[in-house]
Design a protein around this motif. Structure first.
Motif, mmCIF file in Angstrom:
data_model
loop_
_atom_site.group_PDB
_atom_site.id
_atom_site.type_symbol
_atom_site.label_atom_id
_atom_site.label_comp_id
_atom_site.label_asym_id
_atom_site.label_seq_id
_atom_site.Cartn_x
_atom_site.Cartn_y
_atom_site.Cartn_z
ATOM 1 N N GLU A 87 1.946 -19.060 27.855
ATOM 2 C CA GLU A 87 1.278 -18.227 26.857
ATOM 3 C C GLU A 87 0.447 -19.149 25.983
ATOM 4 O O GLU A 87 0.914 -20.213 25.585
ATOM 5 C CB GLU A 87 2.321 -17.521 25.977
ATOM 6 N N ARG A 88 -0.778 -18.670 25.675
ATOM 7 C CA ARG A 88 -1.635 -19.508 24.865
ATOM 8 C C ARG A 88 -1.032 -19.780 23.494
ATOM 9 O O ARG A 88 -1.147 -20.872 22.947
ATOM 10 C CB ARG A 88 -2.997 -18.850 24.689
ATOM 11 N N SER A 89 -0.348 -18.730 22.937
ATOM 12 C CA SER A 89 0.172 -18.897 21.578
ATOM 13 C C SER A 89 1.201 -20.033 21.530
ATOM 14 O O SER A 89 1.275 -20.760 20.553
ATOM 15 C CB SER A 89 0.778 -17.593 21.090
ATOM 16 N N TYR A 90 1.967 -20.187 22.623
ATOM 17 C CA TYR A 90 2.949 -21.283 22.644
ATOM 18 C C TYR A 90 2.234 -22.634 22.650
ATOM 19 O O TYR A 90 2.642 -23.568 21.967
ATOM 20 C CB TYR A 90 3.840 -21.181 23.882
ATOM 21 N N GLU A 93 1.068 -23.350 19.256
ATOM 22 C CA GLU A 93 2.173 -23.732 18.360
ATOM 23 C C GLU A 93 2.584 -25.187 18.587
ATOM 24 O O GLU A 93 2.851 -25.924 17.644
ATOM 25 C CB GLU A 93 3.394 -22.848 18.634
ATOM 26 N N ARG A 137 -7.423 -18.633 31.625
ATOM 27 C CA ARG A 137 -7.406 -17.312 30.982
ATOM 28 C C ARG A 137 -8.367 -17.292 29.799
ATOM 29 O O ARG A 137 -9.079 -16.322 29.585
ATOM 30 C CB ARG A 137 -6.000 -16.976 30.490
ATOM 31 N N GLU A 141 -11.868 -14.879 29.143
ATOM 32 C CA GLU A 141 -12.033 -13.945 28.037
ATOM 33 C C GLU A 141 -13.433 -14.052 27.438
ATOM 34 O O GLU A 141 -14.141 -15.008 27.658
ATOM 35 C CB GLU A 141 -11.013 -14.251 26.940
ATOM 36 N N ARG A 142 -13.736 -13.063 26.658
ATOM 37 C CA ARG A 142 -14.995 -13.096 25.906
ATOM 38 C C ARG A 142 -14.919 -14.312 24.985
ATOM 39 O O ARG A 142 -13.922 -14.556 24.333
ATOM 40 C CB ARG A 142 -15.101 -11.828 25.051
ATOM 41 N N ARG A 214 -9.083 -17.216 19.238
ATOM 42 C CA ARG A 214 -9.151 -15.746 19.306
ATOM 43 C C ARG A 214 -7.990 -15.071 18.593
ATOM 44 O O ARG A 214 -7.766 -13.883 18.724
ATOM 45 C CB ARG A 214 -9.184 -15.269 20.755
ATOM 46 N N ARG A 215 -7.207 -15.836 17.861
ATOM 47 C CA ARG A 215 -6.086 -15.209 17.156
ATOM 48 C C ARG A 215 -6.621 -14.324 16.055
ATOM 49 O O ARG A 215 -7.426 -14.741 15.251
ATOM 50 C CB ARG A 215 -5.180 -16.280 16.549
ATOM 51 N N THR A 216 -6.159 -13.088 16.013
ATOM 52 C CA THR A 216 -6.627 -12.179 14.965
ATOM 53 C C THR A 216 -5.470 -11.828 14.062
ATOM 54 O O THR A 216 -4.343 -11.998 14.438
ATOM 55 C CB THR A 216 -7.215 -10.890 15.559
ATOM 56 N N GLU B 302 4.466 -9.686 18.805
ATOM 57 C CA GLU B 302 3.804 -10.878 19.326
ATOM 58 C C GLU B 302 3.203 -10.597 20.707
ATOM 59 O O GLU B 302 2.097 -11.025 21.015
ATOM 60 C CB GLU B 302 4.825 -12.008 19.390
ATOM 61 N N ALA B 309 -5.380 -10.389 22.224
ATOM 62 C CA ALA B 309 -6.163 -11.621 22.308
ATOM 63 C C ALA B 309 -6.733 -11.809 23.709
ATOM 64 O O ALA B 309 -7.792 -12.406 23.879
ATOM 65 C CB ALA B 309 -5.288 -12.811 21.938
ATOM 66 N N GLU B 310 -6.047 -11.265 24.722
ATOM 67 C CA GLU B 310 -6.502 -11.476 26.087
ATOM 68 C C GLU B 310 -7.538 -10.448 26.534
ATOM 69 O O GLU B 310 -8.121 -10.575 27.604
ATOM 70 C CB GLU B 310 -5.301 -11.452 27.049
ATOM 71 N N SER B 311 -7.763 -9.406 25.702
ATOM 72 C CA SER B 311 -8.742 -8.391 26.083
ATOM 73 C C SER B 311 -10.152 -8.959 25.978
ATOM 74 O O SER B 311 -10.447 -9.736 25.078
ATOM 75 C CB SER B 311 -8.609 -7.174 25.166
ATOM 76 N N PRO B 312 -11.033 -8.581 26.911
ATOM 77 C CA PRO B 312 -12.402 -9.066 26.813
ATOM 78 C C PRO B 312 -13.161 -8.440 25.634
ATOM 79 O O PRO B 312 -14.210 -8.933 25.253
ATOM 80 C CB PRO B 312 -13.025 -8.660 28.145
ATOM 81 N N THR B 317 -5.836 -5.793 15.544
ATOM 82 C CA THR B 317 -4.461 -5.280 15.593
ATOM 83 C C THR B 317 -3.954 -5.002 14.187
ATOM 84 O O THR B 317 -4.201 -5.778 13.267
ATOM 85 C CB THR B 317 -3.513 -6.282 16.269
#
Lengths: 216, 418
Positions: A87-90, A93, A137, A141-142, A214-216, B302, B309-312, B317
């Motif tokens: 997972e990217r979030s890991y 971190e 991945r 993504e965009r 891309r973290r929102t 999470e 985050a993975e959506s194009p 959220t």
């Protein structure tokens, strides 16, 4: 080079031990729990630790917590985290403290022994290794807006940098000279607003920017 | 109390009186319609002996349904709240429809209400019409008498002098107005309560309907579960097993060739190596489709953030405080969110998505809003239908609001009482 392994699966533990001792590493300890791992790190002062992300008792992300705890005791301890899935979030971190010496790879990668050992040495030397699947991945993504300033070539370079490659390997992969990679890397640092006095950790910060963008 | 206070209290009372009067007068009209329907119904029953009455009877019973439904809404408005309504769905031939309608306990309640309303409705309506007329006309009578020519007027008594002109119409007007203002709301409310009692399905009927609904969704859930198990079985057999068999064959061949043709043996081992790597990738995908690891490790919030985050597309959220819901609900919510996002990317023409997740009371609500062209049709593709199935399996509710031109809002409510 001394290694400590934290892996609860006996088969994998033995496999890794065999692979590493064959390659000339000194496997100081192979443990199964977070507490044993911290004790082993304290006792053996390893040059690198290999940690499975899922450890008892809950088999969720104890490995990540073990890494955080170990690096609180020994901030410069190089750690390579292994996982069944990425997972990217890991990844973000793990790299978050910006100190480098961190790797995050799928367990599948162990089977490509040479690449795996190379990644281990890189991490042990204070570099980074992020699984190509995480990067793949991200690329699919965009692209986030604040990477808009980067040219397509610079993005390619940044993606390879994120996997942990050095300038010379990147040059080899993209079939260009190391000099031009060096120029791209400087441009990337400048465009991402990373100060020039940050030394080798700038690379980690750039990778973090890429991963966390891309973290929102 | 201040003057403004008095006016305000008076204002509220007048408004209630006006509502009550309107309600009661309106009741007279619907009572007449109900009486007409009853008459037609009786004629239809008579005509049933020659068969043409059956479709007519069905039509009349349906008319009674809509009258009763309208009354439920009006009653609900007056007493506050909603009068619950449960109708069995009638379809098929007129005979089949008639059978369903006759068996539906609500039909009997509706007919009982029609009979009551035919009597009570006109009576109350006439009374209140008279009171209304009295309170308006009586002062006019006094005024008319007061007008110059002074001819006698018949208003209950013959009014031929000031004494009578003041003593009779004015108290009448005051009395009527008082009744309108004080008694009106009480009577209207009493009538509404009586109707509500009559039109509300009994606890038993409501329970029966609830059990029926639960049985249906439970059967659907079991079906979905069985289908899922079959899919996993197929994935493991056709995917995993076939790949591993092929790897085993390659290794077996390599072993055979090792001494005679080392080059070929090396190639076979390399192929087997690649094969194992591909198998591991496929295995990861299968695991992810059963129960995403990040859901197990980090929980729904999470996991959904990762999805976003993975959506194009750009996904905003909004995740409220989640008390960890049951695993079944959590994984359903995850897959609903995933399918909804995929759907928007595939069809919606959208550039931005808002994904909201919140847990309130004993339900988990997922809302996906996109700025696409709208006009989404659940029957058109499998995406929305799949989402609705997942929600229904957990006895939840799906609502889709998608006007042409957008925006589209998909809302799924999942009960998660623990």
């Amino acid at each position: 080079m001394r290694v400590v392994i934290a892996e609860d699966n006996v088969l994998l533990q033995e496999g890794l031990g065999l692979l590493l001792s064959t390659a000339g590493f000194d496997v100081a300890a192979a443990v199964e729990t977070v507490d044993d791992f911290l004790a082993a790190v304290d006792q053996h002062r390893p040059d690198i630790a290999l940690v499975d992300i899922r450890l008892p008792p809950t088999y969720s992300d104890e490995g990540l917590r073990a890494v955080r705890a170990a690096r609180r005791i020994r901030p410069d301890l190089p750690v390579l985290v292994l996982s069944q899935y990425v997972e990217r979030s890991y990844a973000a971190e793990l790299l978050a403290d910006g100190r480098g010496g961190v790797g995050y790879l799928l367990k599948d990668r162990i089977s490509r022994v040479d690449d795996f050992l190379e990644a281990m040495l890189r991490v042990a030397a204070g570099g980074t290794a992020v699984d190509p699947l995480v990067i793949a991945r991200l690329v699919a993504e965009r692209q986030p807006s604040h990477l808009d300033g980067l040219s397509p070539r610079e993005r390619d370079v940044l993606a390879l940098m994120a996997e942990g490659h050095t300038n010379s390997t990147i040059a080899g992969r993209l079939h260009v000279t190391e000099r031009s990679i060096h120029k791209h890397v400087s441009n990337i640092f400048a465009k991402l607003g990373l100060p020039p006095d940050n030394g080798s950790h700038r690379r980690v910060t750039a990778v973090l920017t890429y991963l966390g963008s891309r973290r929102t | 109390m201040t003057i403004a206070g008095v006016v305000r209290v008076g204002d509220g009372r007048l408004r209630r009186a006006a509502h009550a009067t309107a309600h009661l007068l309106h009741g007279g009209v619907t009572a007449l319609v109900a009486a007409g329907a009853m008459l037609a119904l009786v004629s239809a029953v008579v005509l049933c002996s020659v068969l043409i009455g059956v479709p007519l009877l069905v039509a009349m019973l349906r008319a009674v349904r809509s009258l009763a439904a309208a009354q439920r809404r009006r009653t609900g408005r007056l007493v506050g709240g909603v009068v619950p309504q449960r109708y069995a769905t009638a379809s098929g031939t007129p005979f089949a429809q008639l059978r369903t309608l006759m068996r539906d306990p609500t039909t009997r309640r509706d007919l009982a209400w029609v009979l009551l309303h035919m009597v009570v409705g006109p009576a109350l309506s006439l009374c209140w019409l008279a009171l209304l007329l009295c309170s308006v006309l009586a002062p006019i009578v006094t005024l008319l008498w007061w007008a110059p020519d002074g001819a006698p007027i018949d208003f209950f008594v013959t009014i031929d002098g000031w004494a009578r002109a003041l003593a009779v119409p004015l108290p009448l007007a005051v009395g009527s107005a008082t009744l309108l203002i004080w008694a009106g709301p009480v009577v209207a409310s009493a009538q509404a309560r009586a109707y509500r009692a009559l039109l509300t399905p009994s606890a038993r009927d409501q329970l029966a309907a609830r059990i029926q609904h639960l049985s249906t969704t439970r059967a659907a859930a079991l079906d979905a579960h069985a289908a899922e198990l079959r899919r996993i079985e197929r994935d493991l057999h056709d995917g995993m097993q076939a790949r591993l068999v092929s790897v085993a064959i390659q290794l077996g061949l390599a072993q055979q060739q090792r001494d005679t043709d080392q080059n070929t043996a090396n190639q076979l081992v390399e192929k087997a190596h690649t094969g194992v790597e591909q198998t591991l990738t496929a295995l990861r995908e299968i695991v992810r489709s059963i129960y995403p690891p990040i859901l197990a490790d980090r929980g729904l919030a999470e996991a959904v953030r990762t999805l976003a985050a993975e959506s194009p597309l750009m996904v905003h959220t909004k995740i409220g405080a989640l008390i960890r819901p049951p695993a079944a609900v959590e994984s359903a919510a995850y897959f609903i969110a995933a399918e909804a996002l995929t759907n928007v990317v595939k069809h919606g023409d959208a550039t931005e998505i808002t994904l909201a997740l919140d847990q309130g009371g004993d339900q988990l609500v997922i809302e996906v809003i996109d700025n696409g062209r709208g006009g989404a049709d659940p029957s058109a593709g499998t995406g929305l239908a799949g989402i609705a199935d997942r929600v229904a399996a957990l006895d939840g509710r799906t609502t889709l609001h998608s006007p042409p031109g957008g925006p589209t809002t998909l809302r799924a409510e999942l009960p998660c009482a623990s």
